[in-house]
Structure formats: structure tokens, C-alpha cells
Scaffold this active site. Structure first.
Site, PDB file in Angstrom:
ATOM      1  N   GLY A  17      36.751   7.967  16.021  1.00  0.00           N
ATOM      2  CA  GLY A  17      38.149   8.265  16.250  1.00  0.00           C
ATOM      3  C   GLY A  17      39.091   7.461  15.941  1.00  0.00           C
ATOM      4  O   GLY A  17      39.862   7.287  16.260  1.00  0.00           O
ATOM      5  N   GLY A  20      43.241   7.210  15.079  1.00  0.00           N
ATOM      6  CA  GLY A  20      43.715   8.259  15.785  1.00  0.00           C
ATOM      7  C   GLY A  20      44.787   7.172  16.425  1.00  0.00           C
ATOM      8  O   GLY A  20      45.153   5.991  16.487  1.00  0.00           O
ATOM      9  N   ILE A  44      36.495  11.106  11.139  1.00  0.00           N
ATOM     10  CA  ILE A  44      36.155  12.676  10.214  1.00  0.00           C
ATOM     11  C   ILE A  44      37.191  12.078   8.618  1.00  0.00           C
ATOM     12  O   ILE A  44      37.212  13.192   7.979  1.00  0.00           O
ATOM     13  CB  ILE A  44      36.566  13.949  11.461  1.00  0.00           C
ATOM     14  N   ARG A  45      38.120  11.881   9.509  1.00  0.00           N
ATOM     15  CA  ARG A  45      39.396  11.738   8.017  1.00  0.00           C
ATOM     16  C   ARG A  45      38.923  10.653   6.907  1.00  0.00           C
ATOM     17  O   ARG A  45      38.665   9.470   7.413  1.00  0.00           O
ATOM     18  CB  ARG A  45      40.323  11.305   8.349  1.00  0.00           C
ATOM     19  N   ASP A  59      31.418  12.696  11.001  1.00  0.00           N
ATOM     20  CA  ASP A  59      31.506  13.531  12.434  1.00  0.00           C
ATOM     21  C   ASP A  59      30.971  13.275  13.374  1.00  0.00           C
ATOM     22  O   ASP A  59      29.614  13.525  13.512  1.00  0.00           O
ATOM     23  CB  ASP A  59      31.265  14.806  11.062  1.00  0.00           C
ATOM     24  N   TYR A 149      41.432  20.740  28.459  1.00  0.00           N
ATOM     25  CA  TYR A 149      40.853  19.489  28.427  1.00  0.00           C
ATOM     26  C   TYR A 149      40.174  18.282  28.948  1.00  0.00           C
ATOM     27  O   TYR A 149      40.224  17.104  29.421  1.00  0.00           O
ATOM     28  CB  TYR A 149      42.474  18.944  27.532  1.00  0.00           C
ATOM     29  N   LYS A 153      37.413  16.374  30.121  1.00  0.00           N
ATOM     30  CA  LYS A 153      37.304  14.839  30.611  1.00  0.00           C
ATOM     31  C   LYS A 153      36.642  14.881  31.992  1.00  0.00           C
ATOM     32  O   LYS A 153      35.602  14.326  32.360  1.00  0.00           O
ATOM     33  CB  LYS A 153      38.651  14.538  30.764  1.00  0.00           C
TER      34      LYS A 153
HETATM   35  N1  LIG Z   1      46.689   9.512  23.838  1.00  0.00           N
HETATM   36  C1  LIG Z   1      46.775   9.713  25.269  1.00  0.00           C
HETATM   37  O1  LIG Z   1      48.360   9.494  25.057  1.00  0.00           O
HETATM   38  C2  LIG Z   1      45.059   9.379  25.493  1.00  0.00           C
HETATM   39  C3  LIG Z   1      45.973   9.971  26.638  1.00  0.00           C
HETATM   40  C4  LIG Z   1      44.264   9.723  27.504  1.00  0.00           C
HETATM   41  C5  LIG Z   1      43.307  10.088  27.120  1.00  0.00           C
HETATM   42  N2  LIG Z   1      43.464   9.950  26.117  1.00  0.00           N
HETATM   43  C6  LIG Z   1      42.333  10.083  25.029  1.00  0.00           C
HETATM   44  O2  LIG Z   1      41.712   8.815  24.156  1.00  0.00           O
HETATM   45  C7  LIG Z   1      41.528   9.169  23.325  1.00  0.00           C
HETATM   46  C8  LIG Z   1      42.066   9.017  21.925  1.00  0.00           C
HETATM   47  O3  LIG Z   1      43.165   8.847  22.347  1.00  0.00           O
HETATM   48  P1  LIG Z   1      43.977   9.302  20.425  1.00  0.00           P
HETATM   49  O4  LIG Z   1      45.461   9.525  21.199  1.00  0.00           O
HETATM   50  O5  LIG Z   1      44.011   8.423  20.074  1.00  0.00           O
HETATM   51  O6  LIG Z   1      43.735  10.984  19.808  1.00  0.00           O
HETATM   52  P2  LIG Z   1      44.061  11.214  18.904  1.00  0.00           P
HETATM   53  O7  LIG Z   1      44.066  12.801  18.495  1.00  0.00           O
HETATM   54  O8  LIG Z   1      45.476  10.179  18.197  1.00  0.00           O
HETATM   55  O9  LIG Z   1      42.982  10.760  17.529  1.00  0.00           O
HETATM   56  C9  LIG Z   1      41.754  11.085  17.605  1.00  0.00           C
HETATM   57  C10 LIG Z   1      41.283  10.769  16.139  1.00  0.00           C
HETATM   58  O10 LIG Z   1      39.184  11.734  16.172  1.00  0.00           O
HETATM   59  C11 LIG Z   1      39.745  12.012  15.044  1.00  0.00           C
HETATM   60  N3  LIG Z   1      38.719  12.755  14.713  1.00  0.00           N
HETATM   61  C12 LIG Z   1      37.836  14.430  15.746  1.00  0.00           C
HETATM   62  N4  LIG Z   1      37.067  15.082  14.897  1.00  0.00           N
HETATM   63  C13 LIG Z   1      36.328  14.236  15.275  1.00  0.00           C
HETATM   64  C14 LIG Z   1      34.990  14.737  14.527  1.00  0.00           C
HETATM   65  N5  LIG Z   1      34.363  15.234  15.111  1.00  0.00           N
HETATM   66  N6  LIG Z   1      33.898  13.631  14.396  1.00  0.00           N
HETATM   67  C15 LIG Z   1      34.899  12.208  14.344  1.00  0.00           C
HETATM   68  N7  LIG Z   1      36.099  12.091  14.517  1.00  0.00           N
HETATM   69  C16 LIG Z   1      36.910  13.056  14.967  1.00  0.00           C
HETATM   70  C17 LIG Z   1      40.870  12.436  14.604  1.00  0.00           C
HETATM   71  O11 LIG Z   1      40.177  12.498  13.042  1.00  0.00           O
HETATM   72  C18 LIG Z   1      41.773  11.520  15.181  1.00  0.00           C
HETATM   73  O12 LIG Z   1      42.154  10.544  13.940  1.00  0.00           O
HETATM   74  C19 LIG Z   1      40.969  10.874  23.489  1.00  0.00           C
HETATM   75  O13 LIG Z   1      39.075  10.508  24.031  1.00  0.00           O
HETATM   76  C20 LIG Z   1      41.382  11.583  24.143  1.00  0.00           C
HETATM   77  O14 LIG Z   1      41.819  12.459  24.893  1.00  0.00           O
HETATM   78  C21 LIG Z   1      44.150   9.488  24.475  1.00  0.00           C
END
Ligand SMILES: NC(=O)c1ccc[n+]([C@@H]2O[C@H](COP(=O)([O-])OP(=O)(O)OC[C@H]3O[C@@H](n4cnc5c(N)ncnc54)[C@H](O)[C@@H]3O)[C@@H](O)[C@H]2O)c1
Length: 326
Positions: A17, A20, A44-45, A59, A149, A153
């Protein structure tokens, strides 16, 4: 002999990921620390620019592919970030459960089988629910989440502790609050407004907020979140008392307080409030988090307060637009 010792100490890190909101920043920080070639970004992108370091399309639901990469690249550490976030998760609950749970189980299993040194996996303050304390919600407070969600978690935290207890896997986790950053867009969570508001303030001068003005939520500025992650991963294992996930806090504020803070820099900026479905999710979460266990065990302390964060966000986002509105 010396070379073998060096090879054994060398960390090879795989991030899932990685494209992200967090991955964009964490990969940079990990590469600064461990060297560009030692941090493998995956998502996955499709990504074409790999000038900053290695990238593989992966993936993470494909356990065979994950295991192949881990084995072929001699991976020692995984930072597993791929997930569906809170607001998007509610649009497709079963899909969110499948991705969030199965991907974590794939990572934990591959880490166990391949004998990895460490795994990092983020949990969230979304593990808490309406029955949890609103203020200074504690490490061991009741976790009865109302979103898929949060359920994923909470279950994930149990799995992390299970793999640590049963197999000795060094898996570490933080319950991130809402994260605020300028490099990448937020990924479909309930706290996204605190990122979007800056882009709209700079580009449009106004923002329609999907939460009510007085909705106070726990947040953290990305530099603090990245530092917390690196500090937790560097902490001596014997100091860690939490193997589910550590509460982590930074700044708690409302949309109104954030707007007032932005107004101090952009006096013409205006905000309106149009609460939508995300309001119910926000209402189910604590307003502030007690993270004293993280402070005690590995010395965690946030550096940015609300004013510092706002100033730094605006500085990075667009100095020119900033000047136009000021
Ligand atoms: N951003 C926040 O505020 C926040 C807060 C609490 C927890 N989190 C946790 O931190 C982690 C990252 O969050 P984020 O904000 O960067 O999320 P995001 O949605 O920005 O990024 C997630 C990434 O995962 C990729 N992805 C989706 N499906 C996939 C797959 N099957 N295989 C591989 N990659 C895949 C997406 O393309 C994306 O780039 C997550 O576990 C999220 O739950 C985030």
C-alpha cells in the site's frame, strides 16, 4: 566472515500500500534511513516512476506473489499499509473485511513462514465505539466498533498479538488517529476533511465540511506519525508491553477550531457545514486518546500542536495561493 555478518544485519524492507497517504511519506523516511535500494515499495497501482527506488505492483491478497517477492528479495521487514479506510469501508463492508483481514493474515503467515524479523501494521482509533470513553480514551478501554473498518482493525489487533504469542513474530502496531499530510490525498477515511480543507482553502478559499463544526476528533500530523512508526520499530522488544496495538495521540480539534487556525493565515477563507453519513462514524469515536503507555514504553511524544501543523501544511501546500488569499 565480515561480509556474512553485514548481510545478516542488512534490513530489506517491503512496504504494501506504498502509494497511499501514509506509504508516500513512510517510504521516503525508510529510504532516507535504510537506503533507497533496501526499501521495496509495492501497491496494487501501476507506477512508472521508480527513480527513487524499487517498486513492484503487488496485490497483497495474492499470498503466493507476496511470498515469492519476500523470498526472492530476501525481505526481512514488512510494513503492511494496504487497507480500505473507514468511510469507503461502509460502502462495501464485505469487500473491506476481505481486504483488511485477508491481507493481514497473508502478511502474518508469510512473515511466519519466511521467518521475518519484524512486521508493522497500523490499527486505528476506529477500534473504539460509542461505549468507549469520549475523553482520553485509554489503552484498554472497551473496543466495540460500529464500522466494518473498526471491526477489521480490532480483529487484526488480536491476530497480531496471537502471532506474537504463538510464533514469536515481532509484529508491532499503532492505533493511528486521523492523519494530516500534504504530499498525498487522504484515502477515504472519516477524518479526511482535515486534509481536504487545506487543499480547498488554498485553491478555492472555501470549504464545505461534511462534519459538524463541533466534532472533535483525535488527529496527528504526518511527520509525527512517521516518527512514531520508526521509533516504535526501533524500540527494544523487551520494552514493549502492548502486542495488540498502541494508543497514539497528537492533537484533538474540531473543524471550527481548524478553520479559525487557517483563518489566521488566510483571512478570507470561509467554511460551511453539510454533515453527511460520515458524521455518524465520527460521533462513534473518542474525541481524545490517552497514549501514556506509548510514552512510557518507548518514549513517544508528539512534536506538532495545532498551530504548528497548520503553519507547516500551508507552507508546503502552496505559498503563492496562500499569499493571494492573505
Ligand atoms: N490515513 C489515516 O488517517 C489513517 C488513520 C488510521 C489508520 N490508518 C491505516 O494506515 C494504513 C494506510 O492508510 P492510508 O491512509 O495510507 O491509506 P490509503 O487509502 O491512502 O492507501 C492504501 C493503499 O493501499 C493500496 N491497496 C488497496 N488494495 C490493495 C491491494 N489489494 N494490494 C495492494 N495494495 C492495495 C491502495 O492502492 C492505496 O495506495 C491503513 O491500514 C489504514 O487503515 C490510516
Amino acid at each position: 566472515m565480515q561480509i556474512i555478518t553485514f548481510m545478516n544485519c542488512q534490513k530489506m524492507i517491503l512496504v504494501t500500500g506504498a502509494c497511499g497517504q501514509i506509504g508516500t511519506e513512510l517510504v521516503k523516511a525508510l529510504r532516507d534511513k535504510h537506503g533507497n535500494q533496501n526499501v521495496i515499495a509495492t501497491d496494487i497501482r501501476d507506477v512508472t516512476d521508480t527513480s527513487d527506488g524499487p517498486y513492484f505492483r503487488l496485490d497483497v491478497l495474492d499470498r503466493g506473489e507476496l511470498q515469492k517477492l519476500v523470498s526472492e528479495l530476501n525481505i526481512t521487514h514488512i510494513y503492511h499499509l494496504a487497507a480500505v479506510l473507514s468511510a469507503n469501508g461502509e460502502k462495501n463492508p464485505i469487500g473491506a473485511w476481505d481486504l483488511n483481514m485477508q491481507s493481514l493474515l497473508n502478511v502474518l503467515e508469510v512473515a511466519r513462514i519466511e521467518n521475518l524479523q519484524q512486521v508493522f501494521w497500523p490499527s486505528s482509533i476506529a477500534v473504539f465505539g460509542p461505549e468507549s470513553p469520549k475523553e482520553l480514551c485509554g489503552q484498554y478501554a472497551l473496543t466495540e466498533p460500529t464500522t466494518v473498518y473498526g471491526i477489521s482493525k480490532a480483529a487484526g489487533e488480536h491476530w497480531c498479538r496471537y502471532y506474537h504469542q504463538q510464533y514469536g513474530l515481532d509484529v508491532r502496531s499503532l492505533r493511528y488517529p486521523g492523519l494530516i499530510s500534504h504530499s498525498a490525498q487522504a484515502g477515504g477515511g472519516t477524518t479526511d476533511y482535515a486534509v481536504d480543507i487545506f487543499h480547498q482553502a488554498v485553491n478555492k478559499g472555501s470549504y464545505a465540511c461534511y462534519l459538524k463544526d463541533d466534532t472533535r476528533l483525535p488527529m496527528l500530523y504526518m511527520p509525527d506519525a512517521v516518527r512514531a512508526t520508526l521509533e516504535l520499530m526501533d524500540a527494544p522488544a523487551e520494552q514493549l508491553t502492548i502486542r495488540s496495538s498502541y494508543n497514539l495521540a497528537g492533537i484533538s480539534f474540531t473543524p471550527e477550531q481548524l478553520a479559525i487556525g487557517i483563518n489566521a493565515h488566510l483571512p478570507d477563507f470561509t467554511i460551511s457545514y453539510q454533515p453527511d453519513k460520515r458524521q455518524a462514524i465520527a460521533d462513534s469515536w473518542p474525541a481524545s486518546i490517552d497514549d501514556k503507555q506509548a510514552a512510557k514504553d518507548w518514549g513517544w511524544a508528539p512534536a506538532y500542536d495545532l498551530q504548528d501543523m497548520i503553519a507547516d501544511m500551508l507552507l508546503h501546500l502552496d505559498t503563492h495561493a496562500h499569499e493571494n488569499f492573505a
